[in-house]
Design a protein around this motif. Structure first.
Motif, short mmCIF file in Angstrom:
data_model
loop_
_atom_site.label_atom_id
_atom_site.label_comp_id
_atom_site.label_asym_id
_atom_site.label_seq_id
_atom_site.Cartn_x
_atom_site.Cartn_y
_atom_site.Cartn_z
N ILE A 33 21.88 31.69 29.74
CA ILE A 33 21.15 32.95 29.52
C ILE A 33 20.86 33.05 28.02
O ILE A 33 21.77 33.10 27.20
N ASP A 52 26.39 30.66 31.78
CA ASP A 52 26.75 31.51 32.91
C ASP A 52 27.26 30.59 34.02
O ASP A 52 26.49 29.91 34.68
N LEU A 55 25.57 38.15 40.61
CA LEU A 55 26.11 36.80 40.39
C LEU A 55 26.57 36.63 38.94
O LEU A 55 27.69 36.17 38.69
N SER A 56 25.71 36.99 38.00
CA SER A 56 26.04 36.84 36.58
C SER A 56 27.27 37.63 36.20
O SER A 56 27.94 37.30 35.21
N HIS A 57 27.56 38.67 36.95
CA HIS A 57 28.74 39.48 36.67
C HIS A 57 29.95 39.06 37.50
O HIS A 57 30.93 39.77 37.58
N GLY A 58 29.83 37.89 38.11
CA GLY A 58 30.99 37.37 38.84
C GLY A 58 31.18 38.01 40.21
O GLY A 58 32.26 37.90 40.79
N PHE A 118 28.53 31.27 36.83
CA PHE A 118 28.28 31.69 38.21
C PHE A 118 26.92 31.23 38.70
O PHE A 118 26.79 30.64 39.76
N THR A 119 25.89 31.49 37.88
CA THR A 119 24.56 31.05 38.31
C THR A 119 24.32 29.59 37.93
O THR A 119 23.39 28.97 38.44
N ARG A 147 30.28 37.89 44.01
CA ARG A 147 29.70 37.03 45.02
C ARG A 147 28.81 37.82 45.97
O ARG A 147 29.06 38.98 46.23
N ALA A 205 32.08 45.46 38.22
CA ALA A 205 32.73 44.16 38.06
C ALA A 205 34.00 44.33 37.23
O ALA A 205 35.03 43.72 37.51
N ALA A 263 35.31 32.62 33.04
CA ALA A 263 33.92 33.07 33.04
C ALA A 263 33.74 34.13 31.96
O ALA A 263 34.70 34.79 31.57
N VAL A 264 32.51 34.24 31.50
CA VAL A 264 32.16 35.34 30.60
C VAL A 264 31.42 36.37 31.45
O VAL A 264 30.22 36.26 31.70
N ALA A 265 32.17 37.34 31.96
CA ALA A 265 31.63 38.37 32.85
C ALA A 265 32.54 39.58 32.75
O ALA A 265 33.70 39.45 32.37
N PRO A 266 32.01 40.75 33.08
CA PRO A 266 32.83 41.97 32.93
C PRO A 266 34.14 41.87 33.70
O PRO A 266 34.17 41.38 34.83
N GLY A 267 35.20 42.34 33.06
CA GLY A 267 36.52 42.29 33.68
C GLY A 267 37.31 41.04 33.34
O GLY A 267 38.52 41.01 33.50
N PHE A 268 36.63 39.99 32.86
CA PHE A 268 37.32 38.76 32.49
C PHE A 268 37.91 38.89 31.08
O PHE A 268 37.45 39.70 30.28
#
Lengths: 572, 572
Positions: free
Chosen positions: A24, A17, B223-226, A19-20, B228, B203, A309-314
């Protein structure tokens, strides 16, 4: 939201992750239509198919912050197939080399081809073409030329603002290029090896990144001035070992990783962006920070909203690693689909017809051996003294043996080779001549000629040899191939590598090119006795670059970098 | 490069270097034409004048990542003069309140006025006007309306995407607003208190920040979802204490600081962005990370290329602090010029004529006391039960005494007040009525009426009281003032505060407004016996907001937030 099943679920992942800054455990990732829909341990989504990665690490696809595709000798499609299996899913490329040959036509070709490749390719526009006024390039790029390209969505800004004196002197057309880039909110990449004193002027004109730092003091000065560090580990330069010690938890966010130049043989041996990450970690960088430097840091810097990043929307570009120590890539997914496994692409090499626009880029008039005649009637000549493992050379003044008319031959001067740079874009007949010492092993003869159409930055034909006949034959072979590398002995081609696209790249697949390049280099070392410590192709290709000290040859003649002017080979 | 002397040199500074995350001792800063030219310990530049800061700390000008200017009751020019002395030199504002009254005309007014202020003001466009379909606002903003504004250079994106159900339901016009923002590479701000489950959808549609998190679990999920975190410490909500514990060296880069709402009396007591920084540090955040959260983090997030750092090419906006503990601002420079010292602006209050475009915003038809007649013939009524120190309320069902015709009076029901919301934009005559319990201290009588044109989100007139005559007089006083706050007893105005601009703001200077507001609130507490634990103006202003549980009143009537529909006051 769980209403409609997604295409793919990835389960049992240890997700990095970015961002953090943590891993995980036991994470799920849901993907639909190439995009990440949900990520986490308690997702509500469902999916049609599942990929169980068995506890492996999942990172975002790696991003190369700065690379010249051309230096791989591969087209964008072939290059992608070379590097994607090593985790590189996005690159930011500067088509500087092809721009020197074909101008905007070459850049447009790269943009078209890049769209056909598996990876995402962003562009930075070459800022300084030609590199110097002391040579003849195939094209010049004015601010008007760049204005046609800077708006394109895949163009992220202006590359390698290398003309530091131009910046400081406020050259009009250069400042126009800078202004139009900044007006669009795009980025300007720096290129300032060791010019510490100029950093404020550089930063002041909008440069926000640099990949040329090689010392700790350079890093700190750049950072304090708001210039991000692109830490480089590539075929031509390796800075990770020297610079990693400067990285800490407070400044790591302002570092990115890049290769600058990639060579297919190196990539098959070491890897690509996974290798740069590995080198950073080997040199003490925290593994997650290293991944961030190859993903989110670069994406945020360039404003790539869906990458890194691996996050929703990416975008669903992932790399799957068994561990964060060896950085062996197990699998690569792009847009949610597996594209490479265990070092290989999952699809066969495509059949691609070369674009006629970029073929036929060697145009020279009829030559005879007289073209290579060098006269040093004073008996003393300016000679290029090569260094081992360093592109800087020495400006030597040596006694030379001449015939009665003052002509120099290598037979009479067995420690020297002749060097010629022949303009090849407009058939002007321009030819610059020089003498070189130190290319060949002590006590050995070269015994022929070597020629190349890779010759920075204008990419004219550069040929070196100890026989005028072989030099002529090598140039003729290059003309017949319409670009490439050739070794000639006794009038016959010993080894060659065709680079039919702009004289810089080939449409052949990467594995074939890797083998041919290795064989070519081995032949140069073994049969032509080029010093083992010297990369024959790279050494030759930088001999015409009139900005590296101390003595160079361009198609306009011998060039003294210290006095910044052309000089006669004959010492007066 | 030292060729031409700069305008100003700042010497003897301890510079907070936001890039390296360190303090550079004994630093010099050179400024010319509002820009930073050079920074460091060994600068080559020279300057015409010198400001010796005597070893004080110099930080970049502070940035408020999210604030509604209107909630200060001040125009942008007066607001700037309020907050600049506390180190805030740039704000990102969402003109949500004025947009509900005047639509794009109101936003344009804010943009024009902001340009006349000392600070730099960026805008996020209100995404949801009106906030709900259950009320009558002054204007509605469609995607077409926003399309006229989104291109403006000071517009950074779309604010407070609060319509989470709309996002999830893919409402057409809302998705158009989202798409046009993302297409321009601009930002979408979130607004999702406690809706953790919806974070992936949120997100996924491009939300990259949120200022509504108030718990640790919300922070980590976002945060984990990008997304801020904009950590908030303002007049209406304070989250710094609860959230600071989640900040560490790895994730700090994804935090920004904001106030959301500022009240002039609070600012004079505590400060503005310097106070938010102080609160973060008091709660364990590293001082340099706290400064980054109020400077470079926010600038990078929003793509503000010249803000948030003291480095060449950046705008010369600085704050000078004596220490990094008390965060007292010694001096503020904007564009290299001192503008404030020791808490005060250096220039006198300017004389500004109010813009006619934003005056005259209270339009109501003739009213009589009959308008406030409430009938509960069943003897049982739905009643709003107020909470102390919390905007959520209870939906009570209480026995009420009525006259023979079923009408409710406060004289017969001394624990209740009447509440009315009167549409004031189009003179429709719409009026919604309700009963309120818990506004006044136990055993005391209110004894009059209080009215306001600040009434979220449509900003109709809200009036509360225990006398129909006084309620009418209060509304008439508001009409005469064309907006503001008023306390009426026995038909006479006890206290008032004119908000002549859109009924939300006043052109009076901040110090005057601060005093008037304090006096108004004190009068409400002392003379009208509003509970000490309750902010009378804020409590009143949120009673019409039909999205906060559980029972509200809009101009269209009593509204049950749980069943999401209007209901009759009489319990059937």
């Amino acid at each position: 939201m769980g209403n409609i099943p997604c295409e793919t679920r990835i389960t049992n992942a240890q997700l990095v992750d970015v961002f953090t800054g943590s891993v995980i455990e036991n994470c799920e990732i849901y993907v639909d239509q190439g995009k990440i829909i949900d990520v986490g341990c308690h997702c509500k989504a469902s999916a049609k198919q599942t990929i169980d990665v068995g506890g492996a690490y999942v990172t975002p696809g790696l991003i190369d912050a700065h690379v010249h595709i051309e230096s791989s000798m591969l087209t964008p499609v072939r290059f992608a197939r070379l590097v994607v299996p090593f985790g590189t899913t996005t690159i930011i490329t500067d088509p500087h080399e092809i721009a020197n040959v074909l101008g905007t036509r070459g850049i447009r070709y790269m943009m078209r081809e890049a769209k056909r490749s598996e990876m995402t390719v962003f562009f930075m526009l070459p800022s300084c073409v030609p590199a110097t006024p002391f040579e003849t390039s195939g094209a010049a790029l004015s601010s008007d030329d760049l204005a046609d390209l800077i708006d394109e969505p895949e163009v992220l800004g202006l590359a390698e603002l290398m003309n530091v004196p131009g910046v400081i002197a406020k050259e009009d057309d250069l400042l126009k290029k800078v202004a139009m880039t900044l007006n669009l909110g795009k980025r300007i990449d720096g290129h300032s090896p060791l010019v510490c004193g100029a950093t404020p002027a550089y930063a002041g004109c909008g440069v926000t990144s640099d990949h040329e730092a090689s010392t700790v003091s350079e890093v700190n000065e750049r950072l304090s001035h708001g210039i991000r560090l692109f830490m480089r580990e590539g075929a031509a330069a390796q800075n990770v070992e020297a610079l990693s010690q400067t990285i800490n938890e407070r400044n790591a966010r302002f570092f990115s990783l890049c290769t600058d130049d990639a060579s297919p043989d190196d990539v098959y041996t070491n890897g690509h962006m996974n290798h740069v990450v590995r080198r950073a970690v080997e040199n003490g960088v925290d593994p997650i920070e290293a991944i961030r430097m190859a993903t989110i840091n670069t994406a945020l810097h360039f404003g790539l909203k869906n990458k890194g990043a691996v996050a929703p929307g990416f975008d669903a570009d992932f790399v799957i690693f068994n561990d964060l120590t060896h950085w062996q890539v197990k699998q690569v997914l792009i847009a949610g689909k597996p594209v490479a496994e265990n070092g290989s692409m999952l699809t066969p090499e495509p059949v691609i017809e070369s674009d006629r626009e970029v073929l036929g880029c060697v145009k020279i008039p009829m030559l005879t051996t007289e073209a290579f005649a060098i006269r040093a009637h004073s008996g003393k000549a300016h000679v290029i003294g090569l260094h081992d493992g360093d592109l800087i050379n020495d400006h030597l003044t040596l006694e030379v043996k001449t015939d009665t008319k003052g002509f120099v031959s290598c037979d009479d001067n067995p420690s020297l080779l002749k060097l010629a740079v022949i303009e090849r874009h407009h058939a002007t007949g321009n030819i610059g001549l020089g003498l070189v010492k130190g290319f060949v092993k002590e006590g050995k003869r070269f015994g022929g000629a070597m020629a190349s159409t890779i010759a920075h930055d204008s990419h004219n034909i550069v040929v070196v040899g100890d026989s005028d006949d072989d030099m002529l034959a090598a140039v003729k072979a290059i003309e017949a191939m319409q670009g490439g590398l050739v070794l000639v002995r006794n009038g016959r081609i010993v080894k060659s590598l065709t680079l039919e696209i702009a004289g810089l790249m080939t449409n052949e697949p990467a594995p074939i090119t890797a083998v041919r390049k290795t064989q070519f280099i081995n032949s140069a070392h073994e049969l032509f006795h080029v010093k083992e410590s010297m990369h024959p192709v790279m050494t030759l290709s930088f001999l015409p670059l009139a900005v590296i000290p101390h003595l160079r040859v361009t198609d306009l003649g011998l060039f003294d970098v210290d006095s910044f002017k052309h000089i006669d080979i004959n010492v007066q």
